[in-house]
Design a protein around this motif. Sequence first.
Motif, short mmCIF file in Angstrom:
data_model
loop_
_atom_site.label_atom_id
_atom_site.label_comp_id
_atom_site.label_asym_id
_atom_site.label_seq_id
_atom_site.Cartn_x
_atom_site.Cartn_y
_atom_site.Cartn_z
N MET A 454 48.39 62.13 73.70
CA MET A 454 48.02 61.98 75.10
C MET A 454 48.68 60.75 75.70
O MET A 454 49.24 59.91 75.00
CB MET A 454 46.49 61.89 75.24
CG MET A 454 45.77 63.12 74.72
SD MET A 454 43.99 63.01 74.96
CE MET A 454 43.46 64.59 74.29
N ASN A 455 48.57 60.64 76.98
CA ASN A 455 49.21 59.54 77.71
C ASN A 455 48.32 58.31 77.72
O ASN A 455 47.78 57.91 78.75
CB ASN A 455 49.52 59.99 79.15
CG ASN A 455 50.40 58.98 79.86
OD1 ASN A 455 51.17 58.24 79.23
ND2 ASN A 455 50.30 58.94 81.19
N VAL A 456 48.13 57.72 76.54
CA VAL A 456 47.30 56.53 76.41
C VAL A 456 48.17 55.35 76.01
O VAL A 456 49.26 55.52 75.45
CB VAL A 456 46.16 56.74 75.37
CG1 VAL A 456 45.20 57.81 75.83
CG2 VAL A 456 46.74 57.09 74.02
N LEU A 457 47.69 54.16 76.29
CA LEU A 457 48.44 52.93 76.03
C LEU A 457 48.42 52.59 74.54
O LEU A 457 47.36 52.58 73.91
CB LEU A 457 47.86 51.77 76.84
CG LEU A 457 48.49 50.40 76.62
CD1 LEU A 457 49.92 50.38 77.11
CD2 LEU A 457 47.68 49.31 77.34
N CYS A 458 49.59 52.28 73.99
CA CYS A 458 49.68 51.81 72.61
C CYS A 458 49.39 50.32 72.60
O CYS A 458 50.22 49.51 73.03
CB CYS A 458 51.07 52.10 72.05
SG CYS A 458 51.31 51.44 70.40
N VAL A 459 48.22 49.96 72.14
CA VAL A 459 47.82 48.55 72.11
C VAL A 459 48.54 47.81 71.01
O VAL A 459 48.91 46.64 71.15
CB VAL A 459 46.29 48.43 71.94
CG1 VAL A 459 45.86 46.97 71.91
CG2 VAL A 459 45.58 49.16 73.06
N GLU A 460 48.80 48.48 69.89
CA GLU A 460 49.43 47.82 68.76
C GLU A 460 50.13 48.88 67.90
O GLU A 460 49.64 50.00 67.75
CB GLU A 460 48.38 47.08 67.92
CG GLU A 460 48.96 46.34 66.74
CD GLU A 460 47.87 45.76 65.85
OE1 GLU A 460 48.09 44.67 65.29
OE2 GLU A 460 46.81 46.40 65.71
N GLN A 464 50.24 50.71 59.79
CA GLN A 464 49.28 51.82 59.77
C GLN A 464 49.58 52.84 60.86
O GLN A 464 48.95 53.88 60.90
CB GLN A 464 47.86 51.28 59.93
CG GLN A 464 47.44 50.35 58.79
CD GLN A 464 46.07 49.77 59.01
OE1 GLN A 464 45.49 49.92 60.09
NE2 GLN A 464 45.54 49.10 58.00
N GLY A 465 50.49 52.50 61.76
CA GLY A 465 50.87 53.46 62.79
C GLY A 465 50.46 53.02 64.18
O GLY A 465 50.29 51.84 64.48
N PHE A 466 50.26 54.02 65.02
CA PHE A 466 49.96 53.86 66.44
C PHE A 466 48.48 53.54 66.63
O PHE A 466 47.63 54.24 66.10
CB PHE A 466 50.36 55.15 67.15
CG PHE A 466 50.00 55.20 68.60
CD1 PHE A 466 50.84 54.66 69.55
CD2 PHE A 466 48.84 55.81 69.01
CE1 PHE A 466 50.52 54.73 70.90
CE2 PHE A 466 48.52 55.89 70.35
CZ PHE A 466 49.36 55.34 71.29
N ARG A 467 48.20 52.46 67.39
CA ARG A 467 46.80 52.09 67.64
C ARG A 467 46.56 52.05 69.14
O ARG A 467 47.21 51.29 69.86
CB ARG A 467 46.47 50.74 67.03
CG ARG A 467 46.30 50.79 65.52
CD ARG A 467 45.62 49.56 65.00
NE ARG A 467 45.28 49.68 63.60
CZ ARG A 467 44.60 48.77 62.91
NH1 ARG A 467 44.20 47.67 63.52
NH2 ARG A 467 44.31 48.95 61.64
#
Length: 840
Positions: A454-460, A464-467
Amino acid sequence: MVQVSAFARTVFINILLVLFSVAASSCAIAANDTAVTGWIVPANSSFTTAKPLLQNAITTKIKFDLSHVRIEAEQNYWFIIDLSQYRKSSLSIIYTDNAYLSHINFYALDDDFSLLSTEQNDINPVINKVLPHQIYNNDGAHWAVVSARHNDIYWINIGLTTQQQFTELVNTKLRNFTLIIGLLLLCISIAGTVYILSHQTTSLYLLAYFGCILGEFLIAKGMLNYFSSEQLPLWFAKLQFSFQVLALAVISFCFIHYLQSQTILKARQYKLVGYVSLFSVIAILSCFMKQSAHFIVITLSLGFMLVLLNYLFFYWRSHTKQAIPYEFLFVWCAVVLQTIFWQATLVTGSSLYLVNDLLIVLNALAFVLALLMFERKRVKQFTYSLTHDDETQLPNKMLLIECLDSQVNLAAAHSILLFRPAVLSNARANFGYEHVNEHIKVTMNKLAQQLASMNVLCVETNIQGFRSIVRLDDSTYAVVILGKLELSQIEQVVCVINSVFADGVTHERLHLIDKVDIGVANYPLHASTSSQLIQRGLQALGVKPLHGERWHMFNIENVTLSQRRIAIASALKEAIEFDQLSLFFQPQIDLNTGKIHGGEALLRWEHPQLGHVPPDLFIPIAESSGIISDLTEWVITQALIYQKQITAILPEHIVSINISAKDLLRKDLPVLFITLLDEFKLNASNIMLELTESATLFEGVDIKNALNDYRLIGVKIAIDDFGTGYSSLAYLSKMGFDEIKIDKQFVMNIECSKNDQTICRATCDIAKSLGSYVVAEGIEDSQSMIKLQSYGCEIGQGYYFSRPLAFDAYMQWLEHHLGATPSTTQDEQRASGLIEKNNY
């Protein structure tokens, strides 16, 4: 973290330069050394007496290498050098590379072994302190004689060089000395700075280690000669080796502490600290022993330290699954190597001093780098802990604000979605934090995988991958949706969140169903900054959901209401403290006799800015904000003060006081009643506590016990707003109320509502069967009063008799109506003004 890394890199480069300089200088010294041969004559006598022995010695053809000679304790040695064989090379300076000989003299002889006058060394008195030497005249001197003695077994090194080479030798030694001293002082300053900034015990151990190394180095180089006109005493030389053992003891303490901090070394192995301390004390005491004993003790100490360090190292390898840090391995190898060479110097003398100097630089490099690497790891861990949650390892509010600030700086539209799983607090209480945290990790990983598309912000982004999920506080989490506000997109994310949390939490066959509260706010529609956006999201999250609602969008009306509630709570505290509240009294009339039965104390609040604030609004706020206890105490105190004045003109007057369910179980409230009743000399039976029906249904067992406490005082108990709750006849019988009040919603329409008539009649019958009397609220006309009277209702209150009055007005009303007699008919009472119809 970047600054620490840059600083470590700078220190590393500087230490490498020092290491290279010392190595190059050591090679230069070795290249310039000239092999010196001559005769050795042991004789404890003056030159005049020993001259024949010297002359006899040179007749032999046996010569010895004088560059490394072992001398016995308390034995004077004469070293004879034939200068004629070095005349062509212009060698004119003889020196001994020994800083602390007990006695040393230089002589110049001609061909006949007669003394010649030599050039004085006063021009280099400072150098002569640490590098004894003599300048010879190559034209006249044929023999050079060196007389040396030491108080203990020692090694002496005699060299012959030119003036230019000697100057280079002095400069090289001075440069090496300055570089190594500067390096050790730099290491001490680094370790001290790290300890001051972080209070790490490891840096304190290293500070002591570098101090011991500095002391050993200064003694080895003869720096203590400058503090005494005599040659360095014997125990100073022994102290050099003691400093070595102390250094190893300190570093062993450091390793033990490090292993304990890593929970690798068990508690029972604390006895290793005792062993280290014991050998440290023995090493110091060895300074006062004889050479043989001193040699044995130092050997055992160094050997023990070496064995201990190896034990700690291999214990780590065999008892932990962690990989051995390379800095630890490097330091371990450096210490072992230094220990071996320190031990070798006891046997070979000063011939290994150059190697030891190189190892000192190497050790300094190893320990400083290890310390800086350790601090860098600690700083990275600390920085990570600042931006991540300790329990779930999710990004926290600080990292969220950084990401939101970057979006605000780009003027990019985005929405924050805050969600709070309702089951978490209950699950933690029943299942424990560890289980719930593991559940959160699994659930959040599952949610993050579904949000990744989805179109959500990648905080970090890490290994471990996308957070995209942030833990805002103990129970609140956040997701940032990029792009303009679209309800369909938000609804999609809400569906994903609800579906992930729909399974709830399960532990040991216990299952708790989860429900998620969700609040949404948008930038720039609702906020202009990241902090304000989070605040708006929390305000939306705090709205109580209505039936069927799954999430809330920020609404300014809800904020206004919330702000008004906060303003009321703040002003209410001030109103209690400064006595800005007031009590009104509404009369209660005996319907059978027409006499004044009493009055209900009603709380009123007129605020200068907020205006009239009704009790229905500020009482719940007082309960939720924790001010209700102070408010109840004020009402009780003020009501009893007024009751004291009322009973002066109407002794049988009963005052009814409303009490909150929040305060009913307070143990100190009956004490307050006892204190005030005793102070004002009031009859406890004239005090009626009114409890709402919903309050009496709250934790029934405790309520009954609390009511018994008040009955022991003599205070009467009434159930207010009867009929609005779910009380049963058995429940009323169990509680034993003195008074039952019919709620005004059943009285105001009693003339036209059959249901209200039935309820009022049944209430009166119930009260009669329980031995209680009935009070009807909201009587507004004579027909309602007559009908209630026919049902057996004893007491009535309402606007038909009087509206609530301020205390002064109530006192006037009492004085005005106390003249009515019980035998007066209701028409006569109405004509005289006892019963009056008030329009409102």
